[in-house]
Write a protein that holds these residues in place. Structure first.
Motif, PDB file in Angstrom:
ATOM      1  N   SER B 255     -18.121 -29.740 -26.870  1.00 20.95           N
ATOM      2  CA  SER B 255     -16.689 -30.045 -26.976  1.00 20.95           C
ATOM      3  C   SER B 255     -15.980 -29.043 -27.881  1.00 20.95           C
ATOM      4  CB  SER B 255     -16.473 -31.445 -27.546  1.00 20.95           C
ATOM      5  OG  SER B 255     -17.070 -32.400 -26.721  1.00 20.95           O
ATOM      6  N   ALA B 256     -16.644 -28.729 -28.992  1.00 24.55           N
ATOM      7  CA  ALA B 256     -16.041 -27.784 -29.933  1.00 24.55           C
ATOM      8  C   ALA B 256     -15.911 -26.413 -29.292  1.00 24.55           C
ATOM      9  CB  ALA B 256     -16.876 -27.700 -31.213  1.00 24.55           C
ATOM     10  N   ALA B 257     -16.884 -26.053 -28.441  1.00 25.32           N
ATOM     11  CA  ALA B 257     -16.802 -24.768 -27.740  1.00 25.32           C
ATOM     12  C   ALA B 257     -15.592 -24.758 -26.816  1.00 25.32           C
ATOM     13  CB  ALA B 257     -18.078 -24.522 -26.948  1.00 25.32           C
ATOM     14  N   ALA B 258     -15.357 -25.890 -26.138  1.00 29.23           N
ATOM     15  CA  ALA B 258     -14.206 -25.972 -25.233  1.00 29.23           C
ATOM     16  C   ALA B 258     -12.898 -25.879 -26.013  1.00 29.23           C
ATOM     17  CB  ALA B 258     -14.263 -27.275 -24.442  1.00 29.23           C
ATOM     18  N   GLU B 259     -12.903 -26.421 -27.232  1.00 28.13           N
ATOM     19  CA  GLU B 259     -11.684 -26.318 -28.048  1.00 28.13           C
ATOM     20  C   GLU B 259     -11.440 -24.880 -28.481  1.00 28.13           C
ATOM     21  OE1 GLU B 259     -10.945 -29.080 -31.113  1.00 28.13           O
ATOM     22  OE2 GLU B 259     -11.476 -30.821 -29.876  1.00 28.13           O
ATOM     23  N   LEU B 260     -12.503 -24.188 -28.862  1.00 29.81           N
ATOM     24  CA  LEU B 260     -12.352 -22.791 -29.251  1.00 29.81           C
ATOM     25  C   LEU B 260     -11.855 -21.950 -28.072  1.00 29.81           C
ATOM     26  CD1 LEU B 260     -15.500 -22.048 -31.453  1.00 29.81           C
ATOM     27  CD2 LEU B 260     -13.112 -22.128 -32.177  1.00 29.81           C
ATOM     28  N   ALA B 261     -12.258 -22.367 -26.871  1.00 34.09           N
ATOM     29  CA  ALA B 261     -11.870 -21.607 -25.681  1.00 34.09           C
ATOM     30  C   ALA B 261     -10.398 -21.801 -25.350  1.00 34.09           C
ATOM     31  CB  ALA B 261     -12.733 -22.031 -24.490  1.00 34.09           C
ATOM     32  N   THR B 262      -9.812 -22.873 -25.884  1.00 34.53           N
ATOM     33  CA  THR B 262      -8.403 -23.177 -25.573  1.00 34.53           C
ATOM     34  C   THR B 262      -7.633 -23.315 -26.878  1.00 34.53           C
ATOM     35  OG1 THR B 262      -9.010 -25.517 -25.502  1.00 34.53           O
ATOM     36  CG2 THR B 262      -8.934 -24.362 -23.406  1.00 34.53           C
ATOM     37  N   PRO B 263      -7.408 -22.182 -27.556  1.00 39.84           N
ATOM     38  CA  PRO B 263      -6.781 -22.252 -28.884  1.00 39.84           C
ATOM     39  C   PRO B 263      -5.360 -22.816 -28.835  1.00 39.84           C
ATOM     40  CG  PRO B 263      -6.928 -19.979 -28.128  1.00 39.84           C
ATOM     41  CD  PRO B 263      -7.720 -20.813 -27.156  1.00 39.84           C
ATOM     42  N   LEU B 264      -4.686 -22.637 -27.684  1.00 42.61           N
ATOM     43  CA  LEU B 264      -3.330 -23.176 -27.557  1.00 42.61           C
ATOM     44  C   LEU B 264      -3.362 -24.325 -26.569  1.00 42.61           C
ATOM     45  CD1 LEU B 264      -1.215 -19.932 -27.316  1.00 42.61           C
ATOM     46  CD2 LEU B 264      -1.155 -21.615 -29.139  1.00 42.61           C
ATOM     47  N   THR B 265      -2.708 -25.418 -26.915  1.00 48.89           N
ATOM     48  CA  THR B 265      -2.647 -26.530 -25.976  1.00 48.89           C
ATOM     49  C   THR B 265      -1.345 -26.454 -25.199  1.00 48.89           C
ATOM     50  OG1 THR B 265      -1.514 -27.986 -27.498  1.00 48.89           O
ATOM     51  CG2 THR B 265      -3.911 -27.948 -27.618  1.00 48.89           C
ATOM     52  N   VAL B 266      -1.273 -27.216 -24.095  1.00 48.01           N
ATOM     53  CA  VAL B 266      -0.030 -27.204 -23.312  1.00 48.01           C
ATOM     54  C   VAL B 266       1.142 -27.714 -24.144  1.00 48.01           C
ATOM     55  CG1 VAL B 266      -0.891 -27.227 -20.958  1.00 48.01           C
ATOM     56  CG2 VAL B 266      -0.817 -29.351 -22.237  1.00 48.01           C
ATOM     57  N   ASP B 267       0.871 -28.643 -25.067  1.00 43.01           N
ATOM     58  CA  ASP B 267       1.966 -29.132 -25.910  1.00 43.01           C
ATOM     59  C   ASP B 267       2.520 -27.996 -26.754  1.00 43.01           C
ATOM     60  OD1 ASP B 267       1.597 -31.571 -24.844  1.00 43.01           O
ATOM     61  OD2 ASP B 267       0.487 -32.419 -26.539  1.00 43.01           O
ATOM     62  N   GLU B 268       1.602 -27.221 -27.340  1.00 39.21           N
ATOM     63  CA  GLU B 268       2.052 -26.100 -28.166  1.00 39.21           C
ATOM     64  C   GLU B 268       2.774 -25.063 -27.317  1.00 39.21           C
ATOM     65  OE1 GLU B 268      -1.482 -26.264 -31.518  1.00 39.21           O
ATOM     66  OE2 GLU B 268      -1.821 -25.329 -29.590  1.00 39.21           O
ATOM     67  N   LEU B 269       2.287 -24.873 -26.089  1.00 35.77           N
ATOM     68  CA  LEU B 269       2.948 -23.918 -25.208  1.00 35.77           C
ATOM     69  C   LEU B 269       4.340 -24.399 -24.835  1.00 35.77           C
ATOM     70  CD1 LEU B 269      -0.011 -22.867 -22.945  1.00 35.77           C
ATOM     71  CD2 LEU B 269       1.264 -21.430 -24.517  1.00 35.77           C
ATOM     72  N   GLY B 270       4.459 -25.733 -24.636  1.00 34.93           N
ATOM     73  CA  GLY B 270       5.783 -26.291 -24.353  1.00 34.93           C
ATOM     74  C   GLY B 270       6.736 -25.977 -25.493  1.00 34.93           C
ATOM     75  N   VAL B 271       6.244 -26.111 -26.713  1.00 33.53           N
ATOM     76  CA  VAL B 271       7.062 -25.786 -27.883  1.00 33.53           C
ATOM     77  C   VAL B 271       7.424 -24.299 -27.861  1.00 33.53           C
ATOM     78  CG1 VAL B 271       7.058 -25.633 -30.388  1.00 33.53           C
ATOM     79  CG2 VAL B 271       6.125 -27.662 -29.268  1.00 33.53           C
ATOM     80  N   ALA B 272       6.445 -23.473 -27.483  1.00 34.80           N
ATOM     81  CA  ALA B 272       6.710 -22.025 -27.438  1.00 34.80           C
ATOM     82  C   ALA B 272       7.788 -21.711 -26.410  1.00 34.80           C
ATOM     83  CB  ALA B 272       5.417 -21.274 -27.112  1.00 34.80           C
ATOM     84  N   VAL B 273       7.719 -22.385 -25.253  1.00 34.94           N
ATOM     85  CA  VAL B 273       8.732 -22.156 -24.215  1.00 34.94           C
ATOM     86  C   VAL B 273      10.102 -22.589 -24.727  1.00 34.94           C
ATOM     87  CG1 VAL B 273       9.522 -22.874 -21.935  1.00 34.94           C
ATOM     88  CG2 VAL B 273       7.112 -22.367 -22.304  1.00 34.94           C
TER      89      VAL B 273
END
Lengths: 66, 404
Positions: B255-273
């Motif tokens: 699970s931790a590996a999957a988190e490292l693989a996705t440093p940005l979440t869609v929520d954070e990306l929404g904020v970026a947009v």
């Protein structure tokens, strides 16, 4: 267009506008393009669904599962 | 014979140096039974190793304690790895313990250490080999057992955090003698897929033997040589396998590996947009405002340079010239008028009317012309006479023509 590509382009447009010195007409075109990218990105985020594919690797031996 | 008199400190320090410089007391293994193991708040572990003949004080520093899969229970037989040293302030010698192994695992551990040292010496774990992970991976390769809990964990995390990604599963057995070449093949196959930005090599927890294929030299080399960055997540937090050292990044669990693989979440990306959108609007507004200001400034400058002032000045000059000109002209007119009046008077004086005033008369002959010579008429001719007041008709009765 991919989400990543759209977001990267959007960020590029923002930094171009931030740098200033863009002729007015071009600026309006960039602004319009940026607005379009914003709605594309939002839509992509809203509709994203993880896509999983499976690769078939020629097995070298009998499977030995965990 | 003089006996050297020591201070306690000098003597203890001397003994310490004797022990420290004896290579047989460095990097050794001791087998014994654990007793009185305790881990106070400092996180260091203190215990005693003993057998039928003797006891040995042991200390294990916090880092080593945390790296331990589990701590032995009192009464358990273990192999302790470490060095003998002297704790001067306490006046005792003790074993500084690096690792504790169940007696049965000693051989495996020695092989692990030997291979790790060799691969390390060959540079497979060098920090400069580590590649940065992509911030927004498009496609994530996952190398693991098909249908495993580890795979489900990975998919759940990616689905929750970053469903924009595409996952390509490259299934492989993840334990057993035959697994290593298959792990290598699965890793190679997925890392060569177009668009794959990074690969997760994961496996759930298990015994040290279960995880052993992740210590296989072929697998370690394949991870280090992968075309794209690799994140490993093998076993639980405390499990370290050699692929972890070769990976571009090591995670404690799948699970931790999957988190490292996705440093940005869609929520954070929404904020970026959202941020990009408001930046876009602010910048466009600012740019418009700046241009309007420049137009205003230009208008002001233009006003200051306007030809109106010059026109006004010119008009003034024209008017004063016109005034002067008209004065000159009217003076000249007045002079002429005066002369004209003089002339008119003179003319008046010379007019026949004026002559008649003085008593003269105008005599017209029969032909209607003014009669100047008596010889021009004969008796009987009708004359016409104009006086100052009135006119007369007269007949010629006689006359005397003068010569000349």
């Amino acid at each position: 267009m991919s989400f990543e590509g759209a977001l990267a382009e959007l960020e590029g447009i923002v930094s171009r506008l931030e740098a200033g010195g863009v002729p007015l007409e071009e600026m309006l075109a960039l602004f319009e393009r940026g607005q379009g990218l914003v709605s594309f990105c939002n839509q992509a985020l809203d509709q994203a669904e993880l896509q999983v594919e499976r690769l078939s690797v020629p097995s070298t031996d009998s499977p030995d599962e965990e | 014979m003089m006996v050297k008199r020591w201070t306690v400190g000098e003597l203890t320090h001397y003994v310490r140096q004797l022990i420290d410089t004896d290579y047989r007391l460095q990097e050794l293994e001791v087998e014994g039974e654990v007793s009185n193991l305790r881990v106070p708040g400092s996180g260091h572990a203190y215990f005693t190793l003993k057998d039928e003949q003797a006891q040995l004080s042991c200390v294990m520093w916090r880092d080593a304690v945390q790296a331990q899969r589990r701590l032995p229970r009192d009464g358990e037989r273990v192999i302790a790895l470490g060095s003998v040293g002297v704790y001067e302030a306490g006046g005792k010698y003790q074993l500084y313990c690096r690792a504790l192994l169940p007696v049965g695992e000693g051989d495996l551990y020695r092989r692990f250490i030997a291979l790790k040292e060799r691969l390390e010496a060959e540079g497979w774990f060098a920090p400069e080999r580590k590649r940065p992970l992509p911030e927004r991976p498009r496609t994530i390769g996952v190398v693991t057992g098909e249908g495993t809990a580890a795979l489900q964990d990975v998919l759940n995390v990616i689905r929750r955090r970053y469903p924009l990604a595409r996952v390509i599963l490259s299934p492989t057995p993840v334990q057993g003698e035959a697994a290593p070449p298959q792990i290598v093949a699965a890793l190679r196959a997925v890392s060569l897929q177009p668009d794959v930005d990074l690969v997760l090599l994961v496996r759930g927890g298990g015994s040290i033997e279960d995880l052993w294929c992740f210590n296989d030299e072929r697998v370690v080399r394949a991870v280090a040589e992968s075309a794209v960055p690799v994140i490993t997540g093998v076993g639980h937090e405390i499990d370290f396998t050699l692929v972890d050292f070769a990976a571009d990044q090591r995670a404690p669990t799948p699970s931790a590996a999957a988190e490292l693989a996705t440093p940005l979440t869609v929520d954070e990306l929404g904020v970026a947009v959202e941020r990009a959108q408001s930046a876009l609007e602010t910048l466009a507004l600012m740019a418009l405002r700046e241009r309007r200001q420049r137009v205003d400034e230009g208008a002001g400058a233009l006003q200051a340079l306007s030809p109106l002032a010059a026109i006004e000045e010119g008009r003034g000059r024209v008017e004063s010239l016109a005034g002067r000109a008209s004065r000159v002209v009217s003076h000249a007119l007045a002079l002429r008028r005066e002369r004209l009046e003089g002339l008119a008077k003179t003319l008046q004086a010379m007019s026949p009317g004026a002559v008649l005033d003085r008593g003269y008369a105008l005599v017209y002959g029969p032909d209607g012309g003014v009669l100047r010579r008596a010889a021009d008429v004969s008796p009987g001719d009708r004359l016409h006479i104009t006086l100052r007041e009135g006119e007369l008709d007269a007949d010629v009765v006689g006359g005397k023509a003068e010569d000349g």
